[in-house]
Design a protein around this motif. Sequence first.
Motif, PDB file in Angstrom:
ATOM      1  N   ILE A 117       1.016  -1.211  -0.040  1.00 13.07           N
ATOM      2  CA  ILE A 117       0.067   0.206   0.148  1.00 13.07           C
ATOM      3  C   ILE A 117       0.872   1.289  -0.171  1.00 13.07           C
ATOM      4  O   ILE A 117       1.782   1.241   0.215  1.00 13.07           O
ATOM      5  CB  ILE A 117      -0.800   0.079   1.504  1.00 13.07           C
ATOM      6  N   GLU A 118       0.380   2.405  -0.530  1.00 12.79           N
ATOM      7  CA  GLU A 118       1.251   3.847  -0.507  1.00 12.79           C
ATOM      8  C   GLU A 118       0.252   4.795  -0.287  1.00 12.79           C
ATOM      9  O   GLU A 118      -0.982   4.854  -0.616  1.00 12.79           O
ATOM     10  CB  GLU A 118       1.981   3.818  -1.987  1.00 12.79           C
ATOM     11  N   THR A 119       0.530   5.882   0.262  1.00 16.61           N
ATOM     12  CA  THR A 119      -0.301   6.984   0.627  1.00 16.61           C
ATOM     13  C   THR A 119      -0.934   7.494  -0.547  1.00 16.61           C
ATOM     14  O   THR A 119      -0.185   7.634  -1.634  1.00 16.61           O
ATOM     15  CB  THR A 119       0.660   8.010   1.535  1.00 16.61           C
ATOM     16  N   THR A 120      -1.971   8.152  -0.389  1.00 19.92           N
ATOM     17  CA  THR A 120      -2.755   8.942  -1.596  1.00 19.92           C
ATOM     18  C   THR A 120      -1.956  10.250  -1.497  1.00 19.92           C
ATOM     19  O   THR A 120      -1.522  10.786  -2.545  1.00 19.92           O
ATOM     20  CB  THR A 120      -4.091   9.422  -1.201  1.00 19.92           C
ATOM     21  N   ARG A 121      -1.409  10.726  -0.398  1.00 25.13           N
ATOM     22  CA  ARG A 121      -0.480  12.079  -0.377  1.00 25.13           C
ATOM     23  C   ARG A 121       0.715  11.820  -1.262  1.00 25.13           C
ATOM     24  O   ARG A 121       1.625  10.896  -0.716  1.00 25.13           O
ATOM     25  CB  ARG A 121      -0.464  12.512   0.988  1.00 25.13           C
ATOM     26  N   THR A 122       1.163  12.641  -1.947  1.00 23.63           N
ATOM     27  CA  THR A 122       2.721  12.514  -2.597  1.00 23.63           C
ATOM     28  C   THR A 122       3.474  13.948  -2.345  1.00 23.63           C
ATOM     29  O   THR A 122       4.363  13.971  -2.864  1.00 23.63           O
ATOM     30  CB  THR A 122       2.418  12.473  -3.935  1.00 23.63           C
ATOM     31  N   ASP A 123       3.057  14.592  -1.067  1.00 24.14           N
ATOM     32  CA  ASP A 123       3.676  15.789  -0.943  1.00 24.14           C
ATOM     33  C   ASP A 123       4.651  16.174   0.265  1.00 24.14           C
ATOM     34  O   ASP A 123       4.824  17.073   0.736  1.00 24.14           O
ATOM     35  CB  ASP A 123       2.973  17.049  -1.009  1.00 24.14           C
ATOM     36  N   PHE A 124       5.093  14.823   0.628  1.00 21.35           N
ATOM     37  CA  PHE A 124       5.797  14.731   2.085  1.00 21.35           C
ATOM     38  C   PHE A 124       7.260  15.161   1.689  1.00 21.35           C
ATOM     39  O   PHE A 124       8.075  14.469   0.976  1.00 21.35           O
ATOM     40  CB  PHE A 124       5.819  13.257   2.948  1.00 21.35           C
ATOM     41  N   GLN A 125       7.652  16.470   2.268  1.00 20.09           N
ATOM     42  CA  GLN A 125       9.006  17.109   2.072  1.00 20.09           C
ATOM     43  C   GLN A 125       9.205  18.129   3.212  1.00 20.09           C
ATOM     44  O   GLN A 125       8.410  18.726   3.645  1.00 20.09           O
ATOM     45  CB  GLN A 125       9.291  17.434   0.804  1.00 20.09           C
ATOM     46  N   PRO A 126      10.333  18.271   3.737  1.00 15.18           N
ATOM     47  CA  PRO A 126      10.445  19.462   4.577  1.00 15.18           C
ATOM     48  C   PRO A 126      10.034  20.728   4.124  1.00 15.18           C
ATOM     49  O   PRO A 126      10.331  21.064   2.762  1.00 15.18           O
ATOM     50  CB  PRO A 126      11.953  19.315   4.717  1.00 15.18           C
ATOM     51  N   PRO A 127       9.597  21.643   5.072  1.00 13.81           N
ATOM     52  CA  PRO A 127       9.884  22.980   4.594  1.00 13.81           C
ATOM     53  C   PRO A 127      10.879  23.492   4.350  1.00 13.81           C
ATOM     54  O   PRO A 127      11.866  23.093   4.718  1.00 13.81           O
ATOM     55  CB  PRO A 127       8.870  23.665   5.930  1.00 13.81           C
ATOM     56  N   SER A 128      11.078  24.699   3.458  1.00 14.11           N
ATOM     57  CA  SER A 128      12.233  25.239   3.175  1.00 14.11           C
ATOM     58  C   SER A 128      12.898  25.688   4.416  1.00 14.11           C
ATOM     59  O   SER A 128      12.447  26.403   5.386  1.00 14.11           O
ATOM     60  CB  SER A 128      12.027  26.446   2.279  1.00 14.11           C
ATOM     61  N   GLY A 129      14.185  25.112   4.572  1.00 18.64           N
ATOM     62  CA  GLY A 129      14.888  25.409   5.804  1.00 18.64           C
ATOM     63  C   GLY A 129      14.673  24.649   6.969  1.00 18.64           C
ATOM     64  O   GLY A 129      15.042  25.149   8.199  1.00 18.64           O
ATOM     65  N   GLY A 130      13.784  23.669   7.023  1.00 18.55           N
ATOM     66  CA  GLY A 130      13.240  22.926   7.859  1.00 18.55           C
ATOM     67  C   GLY A 130      13.608  21.367   8.149  1.00 18.55           C
ATOM     68  O   GLY A 130      14.437  20.923   6.986  1.00 18.55           O
ATOM     69  N   VAL A 131      12.730  20.610   8.671  1.00 14.78           N
ATOM     70  CA  VAL A 131      13.310  19.203   8.875  1.00 14.78           C
ATOM     71  C   VAL A 131      11.678  18.601   8.816  1.00 14.78           C
ATOM     72  O   VAL A 131      10.676  18.859   9.143  1.00 14.78           O
ATOM     73  CB  VAL A 131      13.599  18.730  10.280  1.00 14.78           C
ATOM     74  N   LEU A 132      12.045  17.241   8.098  1.00 14.26           N
ATOM     75  CA  LEU A 132      10.670  16.419   7.934  1.00 14.26           C
ATOM     76  C   LEU A 132      11.301  15.018   8.553  1.00 14.26           C
ATOM     77  O   LEU A 132      12.277  14.678   8.697  1.00 14.26           O
ATOM     78  CB  LEU A 132      10.281  15.901   6.586  1.00 14.26           C
ATOM     79  N   ARG A 133      10.215  14.412   9.491  1.00 17.70           N
ATOM     80  CA  ARG A 133      10.326  13.093  10.096  1.00 17.70           C
ATOM     81  C   ARG A 133       9.354  12.301   9.714  1.00 17.70           C
ATOM     82  O   ARG A 133       8.143  12.560   9.733  1.00 17.70           O
ATOM     83  CB  ARG A 133      10.500  13.079  11.611  1.00 17.70           C
ATOM     84  N   VAL A 134       9.648  11.165   9.454  1.00 24.19           N
ATOM     85  CA  VAL A 134       8.751  10.165   8.797  1.00 24.19           C
ATOM     86  C   VAL A 134       9.131   8.721   9.867  1.00 24.19           C
ATOM     87  O   VAL A 134       9.985   8.323   9.652  1.00 24.19           O
ATOM     88  CB  VAL A 134       8.861   9.712   7.261  1.00 24.19           C
ATOM     89  N   GLU A 135       8.118   8.392  10.520  1.00 28.15           N
ATOM     90  CA  GLU A 135       8.458   7.037  11.267  1.00 28.15           C
ATOM     91  C   GLU A 135       7.326   6.085  11.511  1.00 28.15           C
ATOM     92  O   GLU A 135       6.129   6.420  11.006  1.00 28.15           O
ATOM     93  CB  GLU A 135       8.728   7.541  12.659  1.00 28.15           C
ATOM     94  N   SER A 136       7.616   4.984  11.774  1.00 30.97           N
ATOM     95  CA  SER A 136       6.588   3.959  11.983  1.00 30.97           C
ATOM     96  C   SER A 136       7.108   2.969  13.029  1.00 30.97           C
ATOM     97  O   SER A 136       8.216   2.811  13.086  1.00 30.97           O
ATOM     98  CB  SER A 136       6.267   3.096  10.545  1.00 30.97           C
ATOM     99  N   ARG A 137       6.166   2.688  13.907  1.00 32.07           N
ATOM    100  CA  ARG A 137       6.584   1.340  14.827  1.00 32.07           C
ATOM    101  C   ARG A 137       5.812   0.429  14.361  1.00 32.07           C
ATOM    102  O   ARG A 137       4.706   0.293  14.090  1.00 32.07           O
ATOM    103  CB  ARG A 137       6.045   1.805  15.991  1.00 32.07           C
ATOM    104  N   LEU A 138       6.509  -0.752  14.210  1.00 32.02           N
ATOM    105  CA  LEU A 138       6.162  -1.703  13.335  1.00 32.02           C
ATOM    106  C   LEU A 138       7.117  -2.959  13.791  1.00 32.02           C
ATOM    107  O   LEU A 138       8.039  -2.833  14.374  1.00 32.02           O
ATOM    108  CB  LEU A 138       6.348  -1.793  11.888  1.00 32.02           C
ATOM    109  N   GLN A 139       6.548  -4.253  13.829  1.00 32.79           N
ATOM    110  CA  GLN A 139       7.315  -5.279  13.954  1.00 32.79           C
ATOM    111  C   GLN A 139       7.411  -6.154  12.497  1.00 32.79           C
ATOM    112  O   GLN A 139       6.197  -6.283  11.770  1.00 32.79           O
ATOM    113  CB  GLN A 139       6.502  -6.421  14.610  1.00 32.79           C
TER     114      GLN A 139
END
Length: 456
Positions: A117-139
Motif C-alpha cells: 500500500i502507498e499513501t494517497t498523498r505525494t507531497d511529504f517533504q521538509p519545509p524550506s529550511g526545515g526538517v521532515l521526520r517520517v516514522e513507523s512503529r512496526l514489527q
Amino acid sequence: MRSLKALGAAAIAAGVVAVAIPLTSFGQASQASEPGTPAGWTKVWSDDFTGAAGSRINTNNWIYDIGHSYPGGAANWGTGEIAYHSDSTQNVYQDGNGNLAIKPIRDSAGNWTSGRIETTRTDFQPPSGGVLRVESRLQMPNVTGAAAQGIWPAFWMLGEPFRGNYWNWPGIGEIDIMENVNGANQVWGTLHCGTSPGGPCNETTGLGGTIQGCPGSTCQSSFHTYAMEWDRSTSPQQIRFYVDNTLYHTVRSDQVDATTWNNATNHGFFIILNVAVGGGWPGNPTSATASGVPMLVDYVAVYSKGGGTTEPTDPPTSGNRDAYSTIQAESYDAQSGTQTEATTDTGGGQDVGYLANGDWLRYDGVNFGSSAAHTFSARVASGAAAGVSGLVEVRLDNVNNAPIGSFSVANTGGWQSWRTVPGSISGVTGTHTVFLRFTSGQPADFVNVNWFTFSR
C-alpha cells in the motif's frame, strides 16, 4: 522503484557505527500506539490503524497496489519478486488491536500473495529550511532462518514524479527507511538517486547503511520504531536513519553533485508499506519458507519543524490581496522547493524559479469578491529541455485539493523569455488561500513565474 536496486542492495557495507540519540517522545519501543506530537514539531499526517478486526484500510489515506507491477511499469515491481499483491483482507487488514497487518500467504499450488500500500498523498517533504521526520512503529514478520527465506518487508518512500511515470527511477529519489530480508536481525536504510546501473549513487546498491541488530530485542521478535529525518536546515542537507532513536546512517547532499541531489529531492514523496516475496536481493522462497506470518504496523506518522510554514488548515476569513490586481510571484506567504532570482522581464524585480514537479507557492487572503472569477493569467518563462513540460495549477485553501484550473507550459525560448499565458478556472468567489502548484511527468525544472492575476 525499490525494485531496481535489489541486486546490489545486499552489498551495502555492514558495521556502520550507531549513535545513541537521547530519547524524546518520538515512538519508543514500549509505545503502545501513536505517540503525541513531540514539542517543537508539527504533525503533518498520520494513521493509527484503529479499525475493527479484519477491516480494510482507510482509502482516504492509502492506495492498494494490485498485481505484479504498476500499470505499464516494470514486471514483478522491477525486483523479480513473485507474490501477487492484492487488496484482499486475507493479505492486508486491520487486526482490531490497533495494527495494520500485511501477510504473505502461499496457496496449495505454491503461489504467493501479499500486500503493498502507498499513501494517497505525494507531497511529504521538509519545509524550506526545515526538517521532515517520517516514522513507523512496526514489527517485522516474526520468522527467522530457513522459514524466512525470500521474505522482504519494507517501509519506504518514492519521489512524487514516479507516480504515473514508473520508468524514472532512481533519478526521482527513493528513501528506504526500513528494509530487511530473510529474517536477518539487521536493518538497512538507503537513498537511491542518479542513474542505474552505477552513476553517482552507486546503483543499484544506493547510498546505504545498516545496523546489526535492533536495540533491546531482535528486529523480528518485537515492535521497533523506524524513522527518517530529512534536514534542510543544515548545509549540506542530511537524510538521517534511526531505529528506536538510535542514529545509524546519514546521507549528505555533498556526497553527490547538485543536479543529482535536486532531481532526487526537490519534490514531495509518498510512503509505501509492503512485504515482498522473493526477488533479486533475498532470493526466492523455498518449501521451508513460512506462510501467513504478517508484518504488523502500529502507526505511521509524519512530522515537520522549522523553516517556512505549511499550508493552513482553514482558509482565511479576511483578504488582504485583490485577486484582480497583479500578484507578484515572489510575494508568497509560504513555498516549497522554489527559489527567487532577478528577472529581466518588464518592470524588473524578481521572479520565482527552479520550479519542478511538486513545488508550490502559497498566497493568503486572496479576495475574489461576490462576482465569480473564471480565468487567470500568469507571466511565465521556460528554458526546459526538449520533451520537458508541465502544468501551472491553481488550487484553493489546501495544496492537496483538486486544481480549479491550469495551463501547460514548455520551453518559451529561455528562462528569461517571458510570455503571458491564460487559463480557465471554475467560478470562484469569496476569500481564499491560493496555491500555485507545479506538476510534471519529469523531475526537471520546467518553468519560472513572474506574476499572476485573475479576471471575471
